[in-house]
Every structure is written in C-alpha cells, then in structure tokens.
Design a protein around this motif. Structure first.
Motif, PDB file in Angstrom:
ATOM      1  N   CYS A   1       0.639  -1.224   0.040  1.00  0.00           N
ATOM      2  CA  CYS A   1       0.043   0.018  -0.226  1.00  0.00           C
ATOM      3  C   CYS A   1       0.876   1.318  -0.051  1.00  0.00           C
ATOM      4  O   CYS A   1       1.859   1.217   1.002  1.00  0.00           O
TER       5      CYS A   1
ATOM      6  N   ARG B   1       0.243   4.219   1.115  1.00  0.00           N
ATOM      7  CA  ARG B   1       0.065   4.927   2.103  1.00  0.00           C
ATOM      8  C   ARG B   1       0.689   4.425   3.576  1.00  0.00           C
ATOM      9  O   ARG B   1       1.513   4.986   4.270  1.00  0.00           O
ATOM     10  N   CYS B   2       0.196   2.892   3.754  1.00  0.00           N
ATOM     11  CA  CYS B   2       0.715   2.451   4.966  1.00  0.00           C
ATOM     12  C   CYS B   2       1.762   1.253   4.961  1.00  0.00           C
ATOM     13  O   CYS B   2       2.196   0.752   5.765  1.00  0.00           O
TER      14      CYS B   2
ATOM     15  N   CYS C   1      -4.925   0.391   0.191  1.00  0.00           N
ATOM     16  CA  CYS C   1      -5.454  -0.822   0.864  1.00  0.00           C
ATOM     17  C   CYS C   1      -6.611  -0.570   1.639  1.00  0.00           C
ATOM     18  O   CYS C   1      -7.042   0.589   1.735  1.00  0.00           O
TER      19      CYS C   1
ATOM     20  N   CYS D   1      -6.861   1.361   4.890  1.00  0.00           N
ATOM     21  CA  CYS D   1      -6.644   2.851   4.413  1.00  0.00           C
ATOM     22  C   CYS D   1      -7.989   3.704   3.969  1.00  0.00           C
ATOM     23  O   CYS D   1      -8.013   5.005   4.261  1.00  0.00           O
TER      24      CYS D   1
HETATM   25 ZN   LIG Z   1      -2.876   1.071   3.434  1.00  0.00          ZN
END
Ligand SMILES: [Zn+2]
Lengths: 199, 364
Positions: free
Chosen positions: A58, A60-61, A70, A73
């Motif tokens: 992902c 972002r995370c 994901c 998120c």
């Molecule tokens: Zn994520």
C-alpha cells in the motif's frame, strides 16, 4: 540418490528453502505433491504466481495489499486521529485479529539495527513523518517489537514525533492473560514489575 | 543436584566411556596429560554449554571422529533428567529428556556446577574483563534472568558502537544511548545485589579456609551509578571522547571490578598465595550463596587443587568439602594423600591414556 530424478530433486531443493523446512520435510512434501492429481498441483502453482502478481505494498501504510490504497486505509469507519506503527505486516495482522484497535496503521518494514545496516532511511520513516504532518493524527501508538531494536526504534520515533505536538504511546507489556505467574519467564516478570501501575 | 550417569562419545582424547559416579566424592586420578581434566570439562559443558578451556568447538571432538556426544542422567529436586549435548564441527544441539532445546537458555545453567581451577588465577591478575566474567558467571547461576539482562546490554553496546564507528548524528545515537543506559543500569543493579550478598561470606571463607587475618573485599573501583539517569550522565560526560575513539566509553562493560586485600588491589599487592586463597574463598562463598539461593547443592569440579594448597588450607578446605552435602569431582595426580582422608562415599576413576577404569579397591 535423488540425482537420478532431476525434476524431483529440483522440487525438493526449492521446498527446502522455506523457513523451518529441512531436506527431510521437503522430500515428504514432494512425495505428497507427486501423489496429488494434476489439478491440485496447478492450483498450488497458480496460487503462488497470483500472490506474486497481485500483492504489492500500500502506498500509504505499506501493508501488503491487492488494491492501492489498501482496504484499511480506505475504510471510512476507522479513526483518522489514531495511527499505529508496527514493524512488519504480520504484526499488523496480529493487532487486527485482536479487534482492539480501530485506527489506521503504518508499517515500517523493519526496525533500526545499525549492525545490519538498517537506519531510518532504510525504513518507511520519512513517509510516516509526511503522514503525520498532514495534521489529522492526534495519537501515535508505537507497537514495534519488545526487542532491543524494537525499543530503540520506538524511542527514535518518539524523539522525531513529539515536536509535532502529537501524543506518542507505547504498547504495554507484561504477563500474558490467562497465564500463571509461576510459569512466566523471568525476563517477562521483570519487565512487568518495572512497568507496574497504580490500582 | 546429582550426576547419576555420564556417557561420553568422541570427546577430546577420551575413549568412549560410561560411568556411574558416587553421590559424594569422585576422584579422577592418574598422571598428567592423560585426560583427567577432560572429564571435568565434559560435566562443565553440560551445564554451561561452553568450555572453560577453549572457545573452539572442534578441539572438543576427538581426532578422526565427526561428532562428540555428551550425555548425563541428572537428578534435581527429586526428578531425574537426561541431558544430551551433541557437538559437531558445524554447531551444537542440546536435548533434555529427548526433546530438542530450541533456546539454549532453557538448558544453560540447569546443571549447576562450580569450578575450582588454579588457571582462573590469571583472571585475578589480568584485565578487568576476566574479573567481570568471573562475577557474571557466578550471578547467572543464582539469577536466570541475568542472562537476558547481559545479552540485551551486549546487543545495545554493539549497535551503539556501530553507530559511533559510522559517526552517525546525535538523533540516531540518542535512542541507543537510552537503551544502553537502561540495560546497563539493570546489569549494574544485578551485580551490586550479588556483591552485597557475597561480601560477608567471602570474608568468613577467607578467614576460616585460608586462615588469613587480612580483610578481603571485592567491589568496583569507583562509585558506580545504579540508575538509568546515572548512566546517561556518564555517557554525556564521555560524549566528546566517544566520538574521538568511536566506541562506548562508559558503562558496565568498562567497570573495574577490584579484588582487594586490606583495601589494596590484590592484583598488584597480593602475593601468589594470597591470590590463590582469595580465589578459593570466592568460589567457596559462591557455593554457599548458591545453596542458599537455590536450596540445592551445586556439583563441585575441582581441578588438581591439592597440589596448589599448603597443608593448612588443604585441611580447612577438606573440612568444607566434607560438610558440603553435594557431589564433588576432583582430579589429582597424588591419590595416596586422599586415601588418608575420610571421604565418604567415594568412587575412584583412574585415567590412563584417555581410558577410564574404575578402581574397585577404593570403592566403599
Ligand atoms: Zn494502506
């Protein structure tokens, strides 16, 4: 003796690369696969290929995911103000299993370990700081492992994040629930005594 | 704690053997260089998973053999266990009661032994590291959590030293300084607790066994801080020099443990006889402390002690041994002087060119 059956030997050698699997177990698994119908073998091979094709990180995370960002998120039911930092995807999965946390996550993909050449730049630190500067996060829960490296990573994080005015908390550690004190190892009892709190 | 049976295969120069030791005294006798100490070393290995003579595993395996197999029946707190240690050139593995031990700490120190060897005199005379290890090994026997404390500290130290070598920025060093101070404080506290218990015993043992009228003591050469904050302050004071030398200069790995006689370091001021007496008193005090802490008697391993001691200390020490209720293994070249003593029960094992033969004439 396997040399005379190269395709069998090759499979055994590949299986023996798995963590916790020695040559003996690999041979047993290979014989098992040999007895299986062709469709079963194809299903297994397909599953392995699909894993490599579909799963990525992902953006972002940095948890493993099939879609980016994901599902965690993008889940609107989660608290934006709470962010939990873990070392590895499997740590995230462990916390999710407990259903005790309803915020979002950040996977560092490791812990600080100068001996292994791992500094902040080798981990997803700068991405984390970017996320925190977005301003939505009130509390950062640090859930790195309770090893020397995990603790140092937590301390480093705290040092970097506190100036941003964000509350930094650490997962509590101590005696596992449902366990008798007498059977808990000394080091765990030690830490539990040190981390005692008022009733 | 008793060794009921010892089986050795492919170990050092010893021919494969199986012995059933006495619950009291076991005398391993023979000429020099026949393999007497190897037998003590095998017992020590089963408790410590490490030799007191060599760090190189391959030297423990008999020439021409692929592996050494050490096996012992050990009774503790009324239960008998089978300890097995397999040494190969690639590594070692340990089993207790047929179950593989994954974490060595599970086996380490289960079989408690206290070793008396004059070779450790060099630790008294040598650098502080040797004296710290003498102390740390003694603490570990009474406090199994100490192993983790020591390991955590060593790990922090290595990580932090690496950063100093890389000339890393302060922000990166800081968390490791904090962890080093925390684990270092725990290590110092454990040492201090042990020293406080041992000191009075050491004084008693020195007087009764060694007959010395001097005041003996052991402790760190300067007042050391026992809290995390103390250690952080020490690190702060050495910060500039650390950058220069690229290593951690303050902490329990640098603490100078002094063995003192009448307030002066034994290392510089003690005679050879005083150094021997001190070591003997230290070990005896360790045995008494271990008995009180664990409520079990450790197995004593005495390597050719007889020849080291004068008759006064020998008599006093044998009085201690006779009062001691645990099992004793001792090596000697001179069995005749032992025959005069009323050691009971006793078994004797003669070692000739690596071959052990029980001597029925001395059995009782
Ligand atoms: Zn994520």
């Amino acid at each position: 003796m396997l040399d005379s059956i190269p395709s069998f030997a090759r499979l055994v050698a590949e299986l023996a690369k798995f963590p916790g699997i020695g040559k003996k177990t690999a041979t047993r698994l290979a014989f098992f696969l040999l007895r299986q119908p062709r469709a079963e073998a194809e299903a297994l091979a397909g599953a392995i290929l699909e894993l490599k094709e579909k799963i990525g990180f992902c953006s972002r995370c940095f948890h493993i995911t099939e879609s980016d960002p994901c599902p965690i998120c993008t889940d609107p039911g989660r608290d934006e103000g709470l962010l939990c930092v873990v070392e590895q995807p499997q740590d995230l999965i462990a916390i999710e299993r407990s259903r005790s946390f309803r915020g979002r996550y950040h996977v560092l993909q490791g812990a600080l370990s100068p001996l292994d050449g791992i500094g902040p730049d080798q981990l997803r630190f700068s991405e984390l700081l970017q996320r925190l500067k977005g301003g939505a996060v009130r509390e950062l829960l640090v859930a790195t492992n309770f090893t020397v490296e995990g603790d140092a990573t937590a301390l480093y994080l705290a040092g970097q994040v506190r100036p941003l005015g964000i509350r930094v908390t650490r997962l509590a550690h101590g005696i596992p629930t449902g366990s008798d004190l007498e059977f808990v190892d000394d080091a765990t009892v030690n830490r539990a005594v040190e981390g005692r709190r008022d009733l | 704690m008793r060794l009921r049976e010892l089986k050795l295969q492919g170990f050092r120069n010893l021919q494969d053997l199986r012995v059933e030791p006495s619950t009291g005294f076991n005398v391993i006798w023979g000429d020099n260089a026949q393999g007497k100490t190897n037998l003590l070393e095998a017992i020590y290995l089963l408790g410590q998973l490490k030799s007191f003579r060599s760090n190189r595993r391959e030297t423990l395996i008999k020439i021409g053999r692929d592996e050494a197999r050490l096996s012992a029946g050990i009774c503790m707190s009324g239960v008998c266990h089978r300890f097995e240690l397999l040494l190969t050139r690639e590594g070692q593995s340990a089993d207790i009661d047929g179950k593989r031990i994954v974490n060595a700490a599970e086996m380490l120190g289960r079989l408690k032994t206290v070793l008396f060897t004059s070779e450790e005199i060099s630790l008294i005379r040598g650098n502080p590291g040797g004296r710290r290890s003498l102390l740390d090994r003694a603490i570990f026997q009474t406090n199994s959590g100490f192993l983790q404390i020591a390991r955590d500290f060593q790990r922090c130290l290595k990580q932090r030293n690496r950063l100093l070598k890389l000339a890393a920025e302060d922000a990166q060093l800081r968390p490791w300084s904090q962890k080093l101070a925390e684990s270092g404080a725990r290590l110092r506290q454990a040492r201090e607790i042990f020293l406080q218990r041992l000191r009075p015993r050491l004084r008693d043992c020195y007087r009764t066994i060694c007959g010395g009228t001097e005041e003996v003591d052991l402790g760190f050469s300067e007042r050391i801080g026992l809290t995390t904050d103390d250690l952080l302050a020490e690190l702060h004071r050495t910060a500039a020099r650390e950058r220069q030398y690229q290593q951690t200069l303050a902490g329990p790995h640098r603490d100078d443990l002094q063995f003192r006689i009448d307030g002066r370091p034994l290392k510089n001021y003690g005679s050879q006889g005083q150094q021997r007496s001190f070591l003997l008193a230290f070990k005896t005090a360790q045995v008494l402390d271990l008995e009180e802490q664990t409520r079990q008697s450790p197995v004593l391993l005495l390597d050719d002690l007889n020849s080291e001691l004068d008759s006064f200390r020998r008599n006093a020490f044998f009085e201690f041994l006779l009062a001691h209720r645990g099992q004793v293994f001792l090596t000697t070249t001179d069995i005749s002087s032992l025959r005069e003593r009323d050691l009971n029960p006793i078994r004797c094992f003669e070692i000739k060119a690596g071959k052990v033969q029980p001597d029925p004439s001395m059995d009782s």
